[in-house]
Design a protein around this motif. Structure first.
Motif, PDB file in Angstrom:
ATOM      1  N   LEU A 135       0.845  -1.194   0.000  1.00 26.90           N
ATOM      2  CA  LEU A 135       0.000   0.000   0.000  1.00 26.90           C
ATOM      3  C   LEU A 135       0.876   1.238   0.000  1.00 26.90           C
ATOM      4  CD1 LEU A 135      -3.139   0.276   0.212  1.00 26.90           C
ATOM      5  CD2 LEU A 135      -2.826   0.591   2.676  1.00 26.90           C
ATOM      6  N   LEU A 136       0.495   2.230  -0.813  1.00 25.07           N
ATOM      7  CA  LEU A 136       1.237   3.488  -0.852  1.00 25.07           C
ATOM      8  C   LEU A 136       0.276   4.663  -0.942  1.00 25.07           C
ATOM      9  CD1 LEU A 136       4.240   2.895  -3.311  1.00 25.07           C
ATOM     10  CD2 LEU A 136       4.392   3.408  -0.868  1.00 25.07           C
ATOM     11  N   ALA A 137       0.690   5.772  -0.373  1.00 24.85           N
ATOM     12  CA  ALA A 137      -0.005   7.034  -0.616  1.00 24.85           C
ATOM     13  C   ALA A 137       0.437   7.543  -1.985  1.00 24.85           C
ATOM     14  CB  ALA A 137       0.345   8.045   0.472  1.00 24.85           C
ATOM     15  N   MET A 138      -0.481   8.213  -2.672  1.00 23.18           N
ATOM     16  CA  MET A 138      -0.184   8.653  -4.035  1.00 23.18           C
ATOM     17  C   MET A 138      -0.831  10.007  -4.293  1.00 23.18           C
ATOM     18  SD  MET A 138       1.527   7.276  -6.647  1.00 23.18           S
ATOM     19  CE  MET A 138       1.405   5.495  -6.422  1.00 23.18           C
ATOM     20  N   ARG A 139      -0.078  10.873  -4.951  1.00 21.75           N
ATOM     21  CA  ARG A 139      -0.600  12.161  -5.398  1.00 21.75           C
ATOM     22  C   ARG A 139      -0.265  12.307  -6.875  1.00 21.75           C
ATOM     23  NH1 ARG A 139       0.886  12.264  -0.255  1.00 21.75           N
ATOM     24  NH2 ARG A 139      -0.406  13.383   1.274  1.00 21.75           N
ATOM     25  N   ALA A 140      -1.225  12.831  -7.621  1.00 23.34           N
ATOM     26  CA  ALA A 140      -1.042  12.886  -9.068  1.00 23.34           C
ATOM     27  C   ALA A 140      -1.695  14.140  -9.637  1.00 23.34           C
ATOM     28  CB  ALA A 140      -1.655  11.649  -9.725  1.00 23.34           C
ATOM     29  N   PRO A 141      -1.149  14.647 -10.752  1.00 24.52           N
ATOM     30  CA  PRO A 141      -1.789  15.767 -11.428  1.00 24.52           C
ATOM     31  C   PRO A 141      -3.221  15.402 -11.815  1.00 24.52           C
ATOM     32  CG  PRO A 141       0.393  15.344 -12.355  1.00 24.52           C
ATOM     33  CD  PRO A 141       0.081  14.206 -11.440  1.00 24.52           C
ATOM     34  N   GLY A 142      -4.158  16.267 -11.514  1.00 24.60           N
ATOM     35  CA  GLY A 142      -5.543  15.994 -11.873  1.00 24.60           C
ATOM     36  C   GLY A 142      -6.322  15.226 -10.831  1.00 24.60           C
ATOM     37  N   ALA A 143      -5.641  14.652  -9.842  1.00 26.30           N
ATOM     38  CA  ALA A 143      -6.320  13.954  -8.743  1.00 26.30           C
ATOM     39  C   ALA A 143      -6.553  14.969  -7.631  1.00 26.30           C
ATOM     40  CB  ALA A 143      -5.481  12.787  -8.244  1.00 26.30           C
ATOM     41  N   THR A 144      -7.802  15.255  -7.342  1.00 24.57           N
ATOM     42  CA  THR A 144      -8.146  16.343  -6.420  1.00 24.57           C
ATOM     43  C   THR A 144      -7.596  16.113  -5.025  1.00 24.57           C
ATOM     44  OG1 THR A 144     -10.199  16.583  -7.663  1.00 24.57           O
ATOM     45  CG2 THR A 144     -10.062  17.741  -5.572  1.00 24.57           C
ATOM     46  N   GLU A 145      -7.730  14.891  -4.531  1.00 19.27           N
ATOM     47  CA  GLU A 145      -7.292  14.577  -3.175  1.00 19.27           C
ATOM     48  C   GLU A 145      -6.092  13.632  -3.219  1.00 19.27           C
ATOM     49  OE1 GLU A 145     -11.821  14.393  -3.592  1.00 19.27           O
ATOM     50  OE2 GLU A 145     -10.113  13.280  -4.419  1.00 19.27           O
ATOM     51  N   PRO A 146      -5.345  13.531  -2.119  1.00 17.95           N
ATOM     52  CA  PRO A 146      -4.370  12.445  -2.011  1.00 17.95           C
ATOM     53  C   PRO A 146      -5.106  11.109  -2.116  1.00 17.95           C
ATOM     54  CG  PRO A 146      -4.066  14.039  -0.237  1.00 17.95           C
ATOM     55  CD  PRO A 146      -5.353  14.390  -0.920  1.00 17.95           C
ATOM     56  N   ARG A 147      -4.416  10.108  -2.578  1.00 19.25           N
ATOM     57  CA  ARG A 147      -4.998   8.767  -2.720  1.00 19.25           C
ATOM     58  C   ARG A 147      -4.180   7.775  -1.912  1.00 19.25           C
ATOM     59  NH1 ARG A 147      -8.468   8.454  -7.374  1.00 19.25           N
ATOM     60  NH2 ARG A 147      -8.940  10.605  -7.973  1.00 19.25           N
ATOM     61  N   ILE A 148      -4.766   6.618  -1.702  1.00 17.51           N
ATOM     62  CA  ILE A 148      -4.043   5.477  -1.163  1.00 17.51           C
ATOM     63  C   ILE A 148      -4.361   4.307  -2.084  1.00 17.51           C
ATOM     64  CG2 ILE A 148      -5.857   4.799   0.459  1.00 17.51           C
ATOM     65  CD1 ILE A 148      -3.476   4.274   2.468  1.00 17.51           C
ATOM     66  N   THR A 149      -3.357   3.534  -2.450  1.00 18.37           N
ATOM     67  CA  THR A 149      -3.551   2.549  -3.515  1.00 18.37           C
ATOM     68  C   THR A 149      -2.791   1.255  -3.260  1.00 18.37           C
ATOM     69  OG1 THR A 149      -3.425   2.223  -5.927  1.00 18.37           O
ATOM     70  CG2 THR A 149      -1.639   3.468  -4.908  1.00 18.37           C
ATOM     71  N   LEU A 150      -3.381   0.158  -3.696  1.00 18.22           N
ATOM     72  CA  LEU A 150      -2.624  -1.083  -3.790  1.00 18.22           C
ATOM     73  C   LEU A 150      -1.558  -0.911  -4.851  1.00 18.22           C
ATOM     74  CD1 LEU A 150      -5.475  -3.790  -3.718  1.00 18.22           C
ATOM     75  CD2 LEU A 150      -4.195  -2.825  -1.800  1.00 18.22           C
ATOM     76  N   THR A 151      -0.454  -1.583  -4.685  1.00 16.26           N
ATOM     77  CA  THR A 151       0.666  -1.439  -5.613  1.00 16.26           C
ATOM     78  C   THR A 151       0.658  -2.566  -6.649  1.00 16.26           C
ATOM     79  OG1 THR A 151       2.101  -2.649  -4.099  1.00 16.26           O
ATOM     80  CG2 THR A 151       2.072  -0.230  -3.911  1.00 16.26           C
ATOM     81  N   ALA A 152       1.505  -2.405  -7.642  1.00 19.44           N
ATOM     82  CA  ALA A 152       1.522  -3.344  -8.766  1.00 19.44           C
ATOM     83  C   ALA A 152       1.739  -4.800  -8.343  1.00 19.44           C
ATOM     84  CB  ALA A 152       2.575  -2.917  -9.788  1.00 19.44           C
ATOM     85  N   PRO A 153       2.679  -5.110  -7.441  1.00 16.55           N
ATOM     86  CA  PRO A 153       2.858  -6.524  -7.078  1.00 16.55           C
ATOM     87  C   PRO A 153       1.605  -7.146  -6.472  1.00 16.55           C
ATOM     88  CG  PRO A 153       4.735  -5.227  -6.351  1.00 16.55           C
ATOM     89  CD  PRO A 153       3.697  -4.254  -6.814  1.00 16.55           C
TER      90      PRO A 153
END
Length: 224
Positions: free
Chosen positions: A158-176
């Motif tokens: 699990l990682l926190a993620m911020r991206a252009p166009g994403a209004t809020e911070p996200r938390i996401t499962l990772t590729a593995p």
């Protein structure tokens, strides 16, 4: 990649729900437990409606989101809220929710405890994914601040993620974690998503089209 095309979206949603139910039942029969990861957003809602009525041993199923916006559950943008309203109801109300949100200003403040909960539910038995027109999946967005780390073979679950166009911070499962699922189903609809899928199916850097991390082993479900 296996591509299944449907004459309409309603038929696709019912078939995907039935396939997921079958996959979960197989995991329950062989291991006594199962873990299902699903996306947020409105697209998978009809799948949830059908799946929630499936005759399964839901008490043995752990359910989690593939990603979550860092917003309280009472927010209309909360994926967890959607999950409670459309999947964790009826028979599926007996399933266990693995949270991807806890009250805090930033995801980093609660990342360790949320990660521990996710790690305890792995590996995924079934992973249902969506894809954006930019070829992102979960919150693995092209140009995201920690995308390279999330795509790495040794990435934490699990990682926190911020991206252009994403209004809020996200938390996401990772590729593995996504790639490690026993069954991966990708749900897409409309000509724009089909064109994006065709671009993603071509050779190129995974960072430019993060959906590439799961495509080789995915069953893709498509309706116009």
């Amino acid at each position: 990649m296996e591509l299944i095309e449907y004459p309409d979206r309603e038929m696709m949603m019912v078939d995907v729900a039935q396939r997921i139910a079958g996959d979960l039942n197989s995991a329950l029969m062989s291991r006594g437990q199962a873990t299902l990861a699903v996306p947020g957003g409105t697209t998978p809602g009809p799948v949830f409606d059908v799946l929630s009525a499936a005759d399964l041993d839901w008490a043995g199923v752990s359910v989690l989101l593939t990603d979550e916006r860092w917003v309280p559950e009472d927010s209309p943008r909360s994926n967890t809220r959607l999950l409670r309203e459309r999947l964790l109801t009826g028979r599926a109300a007996a399933a266990r929710l693995v949270p991807l949100y806890a009250q805090a200003e930033t995801p980093e403040e609660r990342l360790a405890e949320l990660s521990a909960g996710v790690a305890a539910a792995l590996p995924l038995s079934v992973c249902l994914l969506g894809m954006g027109a930019d070829m992102h999946t979960a919150s693995l967005f092209p140009g995201a601040d920690r995308l390279e780390e999330a795509l790495a073979p040794e990435a934490p679950p699990l990682l926190a993620m911020r991206a252009p166009g994403a209004t809020e911070p996200r938390i996401t499962l990772t590729a593995p974690v996504l790639k490690g699922a026993m069954h991966v189903h990708l749900l897409i609809a409309g000509a724009e998503k089909r064109a994006a899928l065709e671009r993603a199916a071509q050779a190129g850097p995974v960072a430019e089209a993060p959906i590439r991390c799961v495509l080789p082993d995915a069953t893709v479900h498509y309706a116009e």
